[in-house]
Scaffold this active site. Structure first.
Site, mmCIF file in Angstrom:
data_model
loop_
_atom_site.group_PDB
_atom_site.id
_atom_site.type_symbol
_atom_site.label_atom_id
_atom_site.label_comp_id
_atom_site.label_asym_id
_atom_site.label_seq_id
_atom_site.Cartn_x
_atom_site.Cartn_y
_atom_site.Cartn_z
ATOM 1 N N HIS A 141 44.169 35.272 43.390
ATOM 2 C CA HIS A 141 45.023 36.508 43.420
ATOM 3 C C HIS A 141 46.613 36.188 43.830
ATOM 4 O O HIS A 141 47.412 36.711 43.494
ATOM 5 C CB HIS A 141 44.713 37.677 44.029
ATOM 6 N N GLY A 142 46.509 35.267 44.625
ATOM 7 C CA GLY A 142 47.873 34.594 45.346
ATOM 8 C C GLY A 142 47.528 33.463 46.580
ATOM 9 O O GLY A 142 46.468 33.464 46.798
#
Lengths: 609, 473
Positions: free
Chosen positions: B325-326
């Protein structure tokens, strides 16, 4: 359900919803595109986009105007009332923030073609020569399609189908709006100029105090801006001049006053070329350059915008009006004859140029005599205080003297002092006035209208320190020893005597609507002013705030009612600057008590310098 | 390019769809597919050709891998090598674009070095299309999928409705839909449902999500921790905003897919109606969750394994998901938090413990809000600040009057956000979701009219409000 039918219902929904929003946008009209019929709040519209909304306004009201001053936001500082007076015309201030000469040219073309004009005045800063036609698609920055002749369908479509949040913001702001000028309504639609009512009543005093409040003036503006668009801009100026000649309108070109650090941004060679080429096209008035205005930050709102008072000076210089203070080195009419001489001295910096100013002390007394309480100064002390003042070289001046100094009509002594008495007690005349007369001094008495001539509090039986009557003060007023000014009619209320509904000075009462409050302040001052002027035949130009309490609203209201000087109870000295009426607003005073005998008095005063 | 933009709605899509239909009728299916791939690459590039070149390169490379995989037979050394090459390429690019700076930052932290960061622009959607391609390569390697034509593979990879944020579609779900019969048919129900879903998605994004995101981003970027009410307002509005933003985009994608008779998989199924975190992850970003489940979780946990293995598998899966996701520690912690909550849910299920419905739902939603803070914060330290504000009721105890006036100040100062949040809550908790709507969809006049209304409203609110105001006095 068939696809065709589905599409019909889909389109019905689309059109219904779209129609509602488009109707909303047209009705609320936050950019003044569709005539702003519902709210007619042009000040807001012009703030959103002056280019579109001012054209919307003029389309409806052009008959009220026959002359136009056009340019960047600096242009707003030439007061329309003075332009009207000097030109004998009806001016509209067509300032457009962030404008360039393309905007100016197109707008003049539209004005001449649709409204006609007797006079066109262009005011430019040097930044005008740096860009040409930076028009963007920004809703808040583009010209009206009527003006730049862009596609009308796209133009109206853009605003009709814009985000309804613009309209919603306008509605919300409309219902939350208050009397004072604020960031949502920065224009006065009728004159087209910025509404500077707040900045124009701000207290200004010493340079140090000012720079502390506005450190932006001390900042180096950094980079050098080059006049990259000079070619296009000068061609545009030539076209504008030709347009004016053809339409029979007079044409005036002004280079506006600039603050030192803004001027520093430009290279000498660039400016020289600009001036030499400009003068081939037109004569012009030049108020820029390193003159004594450029070195005085207090003459500016910010580093890029000179004050209205400077605009007044510039117009006075152009029309040789001696009644207005204009620094000797400010402004020159540049022609082909004097251009060489002008640019040869243009870049000379002389930081020693100083604005004329005076330190002014305003003393605050109440009653003279032997009584209890802080308000009393004994006769003996009062006399010795005056003697000490005289001995130290102080000379008493009146409010009129301060005003004449600011307006450039008279000088002030080296050490001026204004002696003021608050409330209007009988002892002021019985004891103080003869002593003042002995010393050849003058004083101002700020009377509370409702208490004049009374020894009881308003309608009650409650005795108070006796107050003199107008009849009693008349001879002193006529002899010039005493000047009577306002301390309100009935806004010097006392909690114990007025009850729980009393007003604290000129402040708004809890639960009082803004409208009622404004009416109360206005009515009270008018009553006080009428009482004094009727009884004594002198003009009321000053207001001493009861208890020293004041706010932005009272300053604006009083200024609109012609009050040129306001004094507070904040202790301190004042710096009064020539050409800067704001230095007479919310002035500090120094309260004098019985503790100050003649010997300690001067020492006490010096403590405030 | 984004779907909810003038350029897409008024120019790109009408041209692409009309062109596609014309190609189908006049020039045949392959031309139509080429048209679609070309359009998708233009959509993806959106003015930056390098992006599409990267995508094109990855696509061709992996097609070559699949091509040779189909030649070498499954699971031999050569096949392993090919799979490794594909994984290295996909994950390598992902690592380079997404994690290089995070890696450098941690090296610096660990060794006190001062390595400079690289100026890397993250190619849009790389996380999604990398997964989509990898899953196909793995399935071919495993022998579950067949080699396809290059053109079908290109449509599968680039199909613009799902290219940027999914839903991730499996090759074997897409491939049959690319048949002549399917693409050629004129299915008006698909068009109508497509219009409805697109309009709903667009409205979810523009009318609900955007204002909430502005509010929440302002909270995280400008205010930092804020007071009790600002923190809850920021956290809750982001919780709704993120759902409407993401699921709105997916609705639009599914709707657009239907115009081409391509059914994209369901990706959201009312996640905020979930009653525990395992349930939540079966309803949220379903296709990505499925990917992690298939390729990570199931590689660790096998049927019959004991609890510690289950916990391990869950935690590894969610840490990987966090990283996906990041790039940032707060994403890793976000993954850990989710992993723990999912483990708790699984343990409760194993032990046959069940909370009353309302309590289970309320706790799950609260968990979703609190876990989001880790995701939305700009750093771990900010997340902690926000948590502090969220539980900061000291003021309430010391001075309830001031506390309540802070609350009413927040509500009156942010009335639009509060109203939108309430509407959002009602929709999330009580309304039919788009999956349910699609399944029971029969064309009705009110659906058509509603599509028109929602689209019109979205188009009006699409224009960014310019805050530029030049004002000196």
């Amino acid at each position: 359900m068939r696809l065709k039918k589905w599409i019909c219902y889909f389109l019905a929904g689309l059109l219904l919803c779209g129609g509602l929003f488009a109707g909303f946008n047209a009705l609320i009209d936050p950019f003044g595109i569709f005539g702003d019929k519902l709210l007619s709040w042009w000040s807001y519209d012009m703030t959103q986009n002056p280019r579109t909304a001012k054209i919307g306004w003029l389309d409806e009201h052009y008959e009220a105007y026959d002359s136009y001053i056009i340019g960047c936001s600096k242009t707003s500082s030439y007061p329309v009332s003075l332009l009207n007076e000097y030109y004998g015309a009806n001016f509209y201030n067509m300032i457009m923030y962030g404008e360039d000469l393309y905007d100016v040219e197109k707008t003049i073309e539209y004005i001449l073609g649709n409204f006609g004009a007797k006079n066109i005045v262009i005011n430019t800063g040097l930044q005008d020569m740096t860009v040409f036609d930076i028009e963007s698609d920004n809703m808040k920055g583009n010209l009206h399609a009527k003006v730049d002749r862009s596609n009308a369908l796209l133009f109206y479509g853009k605003y009709l189908f814009s985000n309804p949040e613009y309209g919603a913001s306008k509605l919300k702001t409309y219902f939350e709006d208050s009397y004072l000028q604020n960031e949502n309504k920065v224009f006065d639609p009728e004159t087209g100029a910025y509404d500077k009512s707040l900045r124009d009543v701000e207290r200004i005093s010493s340079l140090d105090e000012f720079l502390q409040k506005y450190p932006v003036f001390l900042e180096d503006r950094g980079h050098v801006d080059t006049l990259d668009a000079m070619d296009e801009c000068l061609e545009s100026v030539a076209r504008i001049k030709a347009m004016c000649e053809e339409a029979g309108a007079s044409f005036t070109y002004i280079i506006s006053p600039l603050y030192e650090t803004e001027l520093d941004k430009y290279a000498n060679e660039d400016l020289m070329e600009y001036y030499l080429r400009l003068v081939e096209i037109t004569d012009f008035w030049d108020f820029s350059g390193y003159n004594s205005v450029a070195y005085e930050p207090r003459y500016f709102y910010d580093y890029a915008h000179f004050r209205n008072t400077v605009g007044t000076m510039a117009l006075a210089r152009m029309f040789n009006d001696d009644s207005v203070y204009v620094p000797g080195d400010f402004g020159i009419h540049v022609t082909e004859e004097n251009i060489t001489e002008h640019i040869s001295s243009y870049f000379d910096k002389d930081k020693s140029l100083k604005t004329e100013e005076r330190q002014v002390i305003v003393l605050m007394y109440h009653e003279i005599g032997n009584g209890d309480g802080d308000g009393y100064v004994s006769e003996e002390n009062f006399r010795s205080q005056l003697a000490a003042l005289k001995e130290s070289g102080y000379e008493s001046v009146t409010y009129d003297d301060l005003l004449s100094y600011v307006n450039g009509n008279a000088g002030l002594p080296e050490k001026p002092v204004v002696i003021t008495f608050d409330d209007g007690y009988a002892g002021n005349l019985e004891i103080a006035a003869p002593i003042l007369e002995d010393y050849g001094m003058t004083a101002v008495i700020n009377v509370i209208g409702v208490s004049v001539g009374k020894s009881t509090y308003k309608d009650s039986e409650r005795t108070i320190v006796p107050h003199f009557s107008f009849d009693e003060v008349l001879p002193w007023s006529q002899s010039g020893v005493i000047s009577v000014q306002s301390h309100s009619y009935d806004m010097h209320q006392v909690e114990e005597l007025d009850g729980s509904d009393y007003r604290i000075g000129v402040y708004q009462k809890a639960g009082e609507s803004e409208e009622d409050y404004i009416k109360a302040v206005t009515d009270d001052f008018n009553k006080s002013k009428e009482a004094v002027e009727e009884a004594l035949g002198t003009e009321v130009i000053a207001f001493a705030y009861p208890y020293g309490y004041y706010n932005d609203l009272t300053e604006v209201l009083l200024s609109r009612m012609g009050v040129e000087i306001t004094v507070t109870s904040n202790y301190g000295c004042n710096t009064v600057v020539k050409g800067l009426p704001q230095t007479l607003r919310a002035m500090n005073r120094i309260s004098v008590t019985n503790e100050n005998d003649g010997e300690s008095f001067i020492e006490y005063l010096r403590g405030f310098e | 390019m984004v779907f909810s933009s003038y350029a897409f709605i008024f120019i790109f899509f009408p041209i692409v769809f009309a062109g596609y239909r014309i190609c189908l009728k006049a020039a045949g299916i392959n031309t139509a597919k080429i048209w679609l791939v070309g359009a998708s690459l233009i959509f993806y590039a959106n003015g930056k050709a390098a992006l599409s070149l990267l995508l094109l390169g990855t696509m061709l490379f992996n097609y070559a891998v699949v091509f040779f995989l189909s030649k070498v037979g499954k699971k031999g050394r050569a096949a392993k090598l090919l799979l490794t090459a594909s994984l290295a390429e996909g994950l390598g690019l992902l690592f380079y674009f997404k994690y290089t700076n995070f890696f450098l930052q941690n090296i610096n932290l660990l060794f006190g070095t001062e390595l400079g960061f690289l100026e890397i622009v993250l190619p849009l959607g790389i996380s999604f299309y990398t997964f989509q391609i990898l899953s196909y390569v793995v399935e071919v390697y495993r022998g579950n999928s067949e080699k396809n034509t290059l053109l079908n593979f290109a449509v599968f990879v680039t199909f613009f409705p799902q290219l940027i944020v999914g839903p991730i579609i499996r090759h074997d779900d897409m491939s049959p839909q690319l048949s002549v019969n399917n693409l050629n048919k004129t299915d008006s129900r698909n068009i109508m449902l497509g219009m409805l879903l697109f309009s709903i998605g667009c409205a979810k994004k523009i009318i609900l999500a955007d204002p909430l995101i502005d509010h929440a981003r302002n909270f995280y970027d400008v205010m930092g921790g804020g007071n009790f009410f600002e923190a809850w307002g920021g956290a809750i509005s982001y919780t709704f905003a993120y759902y409407f933003d993401f699921s709105g985009y997916i609705d639009m994608a599914i709707g657009l897919g239907l115009f081409f008779n391509i059914k994209l998989p369901v990706n959201f199924d009312s996640p905020y109606k979930a009653r525990n975190f395992a349930d939540f992850w079966r309803r949220w970003n379903i296709t990505v969750s499925q990917f992690f489940n298939d390729y990570i979780f199931k590689n660790i946990f096998h049927f019959g394994d004991r609890l510690p293995k289950l916990i391990l598998a869950t935690m590894v899966t969610f840490v990987a998901s966090g990283l996906w996701h990041g790039a940032g520690w707060h994403f890793i912690f976000w993954g850990i938090a989710n992993g723990i909550l999912v483990c708790m849910a699984n343990i409760m299920t194993l032990k046959r413990k069940k909370l009353p419905f309302f309590l289970a739902w309320a706790l799950t939603f609260l968990g979703a809000v609190l876990v989001r803070v880790l995701f939305d914060s700009n750093s771990m330290s900010q997340a902690l600040e926000v948590y502090k504000s969220l539980i900061n009721i000291g003021q309430f105890i010391q001075n309830p009057g001031v506390f309540l006036s802070e609350g009413s100040a927040y509500v009156t100062g942010n009335i639009e956000v509060v109203v939108i949040s309430i509407i959002s809550a009602l929709i999330c908790f009580f309304a039919k979701n788009t999956r349910e709507l699609s399944e029971s969809f029969t064309p009705k006049w009110y659906y058509a009219a509603a599509s028109g209304v929602l689209l019109a409203a979205s188009v009006f609110f699409m224009g960014r409000v310019s805050s530029f105001l030049y004002f000196q006095f």
